[in-house]
Structure formats: C-alpha cells, structure tokens
Design a protein around this motif. Structure first.
Motif, PDB file in Angstrom:
ATOM      1  N   ASP A 168      26.705  -3.904   2.972  1.00  0.00           N
ATOM      2  CA  ASP A 168      26.677  -4.874   1.881  1.00  0.00           C
ATOM      3  C   ASP A 168      25.247  -5.061   1.377  1.00  0.00           C
ATOM      4  N   GLN A 169      25.043  -4.762   0.081  1.00  0.00           N
ATOM      5  CA  GLN A 169      23.753  -5.013  -0.563  1.00  0.00           C
ATOM      6  C   GLN A 169      23.982  -5.771  -1.880  1.00  0.00           C
ATOM      7  N   ARG A 170      24.896  -6.749  -1.848  1.00  0.00           N
ATOM      8  CA  ARG A 170      25.131  -7.605  -3.004  1.00  0.00           C
ATOM      9  C   ARG A 170      24.037  -8.677  -3.101  1.00  0.00           C
ATOM     10  N   MET A 171      24.024  -9.381  -4.219  1.00  0.00           N
ATOM     11  CA  MET A 171      22.998 -10.406  -4.416  1.00  0.00           C
ATOM     12  C   MET A 171      23.094 -11.534  -3.388  1.00  0.00           C
ATOM     13  N   ASN A 172      24.285 -11.785  -2.844  1.00  0.00           N
ATOM     14  CA  ASN A 172      24.409 -12.824  -1.821  1.00  0.00           C
ATOM     15  C   ASN A 172      23.649 -12.471  -0.549  1.00  0.00           C
ATOM     16  N   MET A 173      23.314 -11.171  -0.391  1.00  0.00           N
ATOM     17  CA  MET A 173      22.539 -10.728   0.768  1.00  0.00           C
ATOM     18  C   MET A 173      21.033 -10.865   0.531  1.00  0.00           C
ATOM     19  N   TYR A 174      20.638 -11.131  -0.713  1.00  0.00           N
ATOM     20  CA  TYR A 174      19.223 -11.212  -1.061  1.00  0.00           C
ATOM     21  C   TYR A 174      18.706 -12.630  -0.787  1.00  0.00           C
ATOM     22  N   PHE A 175      18.663 -12.954   0.489  1.00  0.00           N
ATOM     23  CA  PHE A 175      18.234 -14.287   0.902  1.00  0.00           C
ATOM     24  C   PHE A 175      17.775 -14.244   2.348  1.00  0.00           C
ATOM     25  N   GLY A 176      16.769 -15.025   2.650  1.00  0.00           N
ATOM     26  CA  GLY A 176      16.316 -15.166   4.030  1.00  0.00           C
ATOM     27  C   GLY A 176      15.336 -16.307   4.137  1.00  0.00           C
ATOM     28  N   SER A 177      15.511 -17.149   5.127  1.00  0.00           N
ATOM     29  CA  SER A 177      14.593 -18.269   5.321  1.00  0.00           C
ATOM     30  C   SER A 177      13.585 -17.995   6.430  1.00  0.00           C
ATOM     31  N   ARG A 178      13.908 -16.997   7.287  1.00  0.00           N
ATOM     32  CA  ARG A 178      12.997 -16.639   8.380  1.00  0.00           C
ATOM     33  C   ARG A 178      13.072 -15.144   8.643  1.00  0.00           C
ATOM     34  N   HIS A 179      12.017 -14.582   9.085  1.00  0.00           N
ATOM     35  CA  HIS A 179      11.894 -13.199   9.559  1.00  0.00           C
ATOM     36  C   HIS A 179      12.224 -12.157   8.501  1.00  0.00           C
ATOM     37  N   CYS A 180      13.476 -12.086   7.995  1.00  0.00           N
ATOM     38  CA  CYS A 180      13.797 -11.098   6.976  1.00  0.00           C
ATOM     39  C   CYS A 180      15.002 -11.548   6.161  1.00  0.00           C
ATOM     40  N   PHE A 181      15.230 -10.873   5.035  1.00  0.00           N
ATOM     41  CA  PHE A 181      16.392 -11.161   4.204  1.00  0.00           C
ATOM     42  C   PHE A 181      17.640 -10.562   4.859  1.00  0.00           C
ATOM     43  N   LYS A 182      18.797 -11.105   4.511  1.00  0.00           N
ATOM     44  CA  LYS A 182      20.062 -10.568   5.027  1.00  0.00           C
ATOM     45  C   LYS A 182      20.246  -9.115   4.619  1.00  0.00           C
ATOM     46  N   SER A 183      19.812  -8.767   3.426  1.00  0.00           N
ATOM     47  CA  SER A 183      19.934  -7.390   2.943  1.00  0.00           C
ATOM     48  C   SER A 183      19.134  -6.416   3.793  1.00  0.00           C
ATOM     49  N   VAL A 184      17.964  -6.838   4.256  1.00  0.00           N
ATOM     50  CA  VAL A 184      17.129  -5.979   5.113  1.00  0.00           C
ATOM     51  C   VAL A 184      17.734  -5.869   6.507  1.00  0.00           C
ATOM     52  N   ALA A 185      18.227  -6.982   7.043  1.00  0.00           N
ATOM     53  CA  ALA A 185      18.887  -6.934   8.354  1.00  0.00           C
ATOM     54  C   ALA A 185      20.081  -5.997   8.315  1.00  0.00           C
ATOM     55  N   ALA A 186      20.853  -6.032   7.221  1.00  0.00           N
ATOM     56  CA  ALA A 186      22.005  -5.140   7.077  1.00  0.00           C
ATOM     57  C   ALA A 186      21.565  -3.685   7.017  1.00  0.00           C
ATOM     58  N   ALA A 187      20.476  -3.416   6.323  1.00  0.00           N
ATOM     59  CA  ALA A 187      19.948  -2.043   6.239  1.00  0.00           C
ATOM     60  C   ALA A 187      19.536  -1.536   7.620  1.00  0.00           C
ATOM     61  N   GLN A 188      18.862  -2.377   8.391  1.00  0.00           N
ATOM     62  CA  GLN A 188      18.433  -1.980   9.733  1.00  0.00           C
ATOM     63  C   GLN A 188      19.629  -1.750  10.648  1.00  0.00           C
ATOM     64  N   LEU A 189      20.634  -2.618  10.557  1.00  0.00           N
ATOM     65  CA  LEU A 189      21.841  -2.437  11.358  1.00  0.00           C
ATOM     66  C   LEU A 189      22.541  -1.130  11.006  1.00  0.00           C
ATOM     67  N   ALA A 190      22.611  -0.827   9.708  1.00  0.00           N
ATOM     68  CA  ALA A 190      23.258   0.409   9.271  1.00  0.00           C
ATOM     69  C   ALA A 190      22.567   1.624   9.869  1.00  0.00           C
ATOM     70  N   SER A 191      21.246   1.621   9.856  1.00  0.00           N
ATOM     71  CA  SER A 191      20.497   2.746  10.417  1.00  0.00           C
ATOM     72  C   SER A 191      20.729   2.874  11.920  1.00  0.00           C
ATOM     73  N   LEU A 192      20.640   1.770  12.642  1.00  0.00           N
ATOM     74  CA  LEU A 192      20.848   1.809  14.089  1.00  0.00           C
ATOM     75  C   LEU A 192      22.251   2.313  14.438  1.00  0.00           C
ATOM     76  N   CYS A 193      23.263   1.830  13.715  1.00  0.00           N
ATOM     77  CA  CYS A 193      24.646   2.255  13.967  1.00  0.00           C
ATOM     78  C   CYS A 193      24.836   3.728  13.636  1.00  0.00           C
TER      79      CYS A 193
END
Length: 318
Positions: A102-127
């Motif tokens: 998921d890389q929708r606009m609702n993922m373009y948010f983060g209050s600490r460490h990283c945005f949800k979109s970046v966390a999803a990208a990292q998870l995708a790579s690891l998986c």
C-alpha cells in the motif's frame, strides 16, 4: 538540485530509496514465515502443512518395503487388502509469494521515526528477500490511489529489484500537495485483482494500514485465504495509541486542511478516541477474517518488530 528533488530526498524516514531496500537482504537472513510448531500453530489454518505449498504433498499409495517409515502406514488400505501399504509424500519447494504493498496517500503520514509508506516499503523488501531465500518465486501488487503495478512472481534478484523499484516509484509519487484518496474501496479493488491473479497455493502478504477496510474486505480476505496462505501486516502510527496532550496538529481531508490545538478537551478526547477506535476496528475485522495479523508501529524500527511478530505467530524464538 531543485527544491522539489530535495524535498523528496530518500532519507529513509519520509521517502525510501532503492539501495536501502536492496540492502535489507542481509538483515532478512534467518527470518522465516514457516512455523516450527506442531500443525496446530497459528499459520497452519485448515490445511495439513504449516504453510500451504511449503510442506508435504501426497504422492502415491504403494506396498510397504523394508525400511519405509512406519508412521506412513495407511491403516485403511492395510486392513482392506491384508498387507501393509504406505503413503509417500513429496516436498513442495517452490511457491509463489505475492506482496500487496500500500502506497496510498493515507500511508503518507508519520509522527515518529518514519512514515507509514516507508515502513511498508521496508516490510515489502524484507518479505521479498525472506521468500527468495526460502526458494520461492517473488512478485507483488504495488498500489496507490490511482495506480496499480503488477510484478509477476519469478525467483531472481532482478525480479526483487523490479518489485522494490515499483515500490519506490509509488513511494516517491506521494507528496503533501496531493489530495487524500478518492476511492474509498481502493483496497477491495486491489484484493479482487489479487484474487483473480493468485489462483491457489500462494503466500500473500498484505502490507497496509487497511484504510477503507469493511465488510467487503472481510469477504475478500476469506476468499483469498480459502486457497492461499494470507498474512495481514497492519502498519499504524503510534499517535493512534497515545494521542498527544499538547501542541498543534494539522489534519487534512482532500484539499481541506485545518490546524487544531490538541490540549483543548473538545479536540483531544474525540480525536484520540476516533484514532484508537479505528485502529481497534480494523484489527478486529482482520481477526474475524481468520487471517494471521502482524502489527507494525512507525515509531520503531521495522526489522526488530518483524522478528518479534514472526516469533509471536510461529511460537519460535528468533
């Protein structure tokens, strides 16, 4: 360098980069979706192997020969024919893995460490690297609010690079000036596409905050998991669990933005309750689907959380 290019520099917090995702291969070693527990583990579902397509499949029923494993004796055939019969099995070593990212606009948010979109990208790579090192073919569906890129599964490093590159393209297309999503059923549309293309005996990892999930999502998840192994990876921001009690935040809905003073009681209570309640509702929906659920906060490093979540689901220390 233009201001726009500088704004989207891949710092690993607001935007990811292809070298960063490819470098996660090293960190993925030793991680596995396979359970070391008995067949009743959380990933076993209603099928015989720990993960469908990665266990033993029935090959043939034949006469017993000295040296055969007595645990494979078929009692019914033995009683019926008056002589011992055994069941033989073959191990399935190759299985397609699909990552829905998921890389929708609702993922373009983060209050600490990283945005949800970046966390999803990292998870995708690891998986992707985990599946590759398990001997599986790897592909995926990378989707934004208006875009959907389908990378068909293959077992090659080039295919993982293609998948990660698709994630980066979608990730870098996000920016604050974009309106917040126009299709409330976008997630369901992607799940239908996955249902049509996956067939059966896939491992499907859905990496999303599950914004827009509802009853139709529940039905689609059940259909997908009837013939595939499905894992839901819910990415959330810690603000949903612990809403700040002071300062200002900016909220947006499409092109409308408003700044709120969060220490006001009429703002803090309702908004905090809404965010935490929404997170609980989505988690409950996913649990009702009987799809194994992993939860990832943007407030912490993704890799450490993945190790913990895999250990929790499979019951094995990692």
């Amino acid at each position: 360098m233009t201001a726009e290019t500088d704004l989207r520099s891949p710092d690993g917090f607001v935007y990811a980069s292809l070298p960063q995702l490819m470098a996660l291969e090293h960190h993925s070693r030793g991680l596995s979706f396979l359970s070391r527990q008995p067949l009743s583990s959380i990933l076993s579902g209603a099928h015989a192997s720990r993960l469908r397509g990665r266990g033993l499949s029935f090959d043939e029923l034949r006469n017993y020969t000295p040296g055969d494993d007595l645990r494979h004796l078929d009692a019914r055939a033995t009683l019926r024919y008056g002589k011992p019969f055994v069941r033989t099995f073959t191990e399935e070593r190759d299985r397609p893995t699909l990552l829905l990212v998921d890389q929708r606009m609702n993922m373009y948010f983060g209050s600490r460490h990283c945005f949800k979109s970046v966390a999803a990208a990292q998870l995708a790579s690891l998986c992707a690297w985990m599946a590759f090192h398990a001997g599986d073919r790897v592909g995926g569906l990378v989707f934004g609010d208006e875009t959907l890129e389908h990378i068909r599964p293959q077992r090659s490093r080039a295919r993982i690079e293609a998948l990660c590159a698709a994630v980066i393209r979608a990730n870098h297309a996000l920016h604050a000036a974009l309106p917040e999503a126009g299709q409330p059923d976008r997630l369901d549309t992607v799940l239908r596409h996955c249902l049509a293309s996956a067939g059966h005996d896939h491992l499907i990892c859905i990496i999303s905050d599950f914004a827009g999930a509802g009853d139709q999502t529940l039905q689609l998840l059940r259909q997908l998991s009837a013939h595939n192994d499905v894992i839901a990876m819910q990415v959330y921001d810690p603000i949903a669990l612990q809403f700040p009690d002071k300062g200002r935040i900016t909220i947006t809905q499409g092109s409308v933005q408003r700044e709120l003073q969060v220490d006001k009681r009429q703002v803090h209570g309702p908004l905090g309750d809404f965010l935490s309640g929404r997170l609980r509702d989505v988690a409950e929906l996913l649990r009702r689907s009987r799809v194994p659920l992993m939860m990832f906060s943007t407030g912490e490093e993704v890799l450490g959380q993945l190790r913990l979540e895999l250990g929790r689901l499979t019951g094995s220390a990692r």
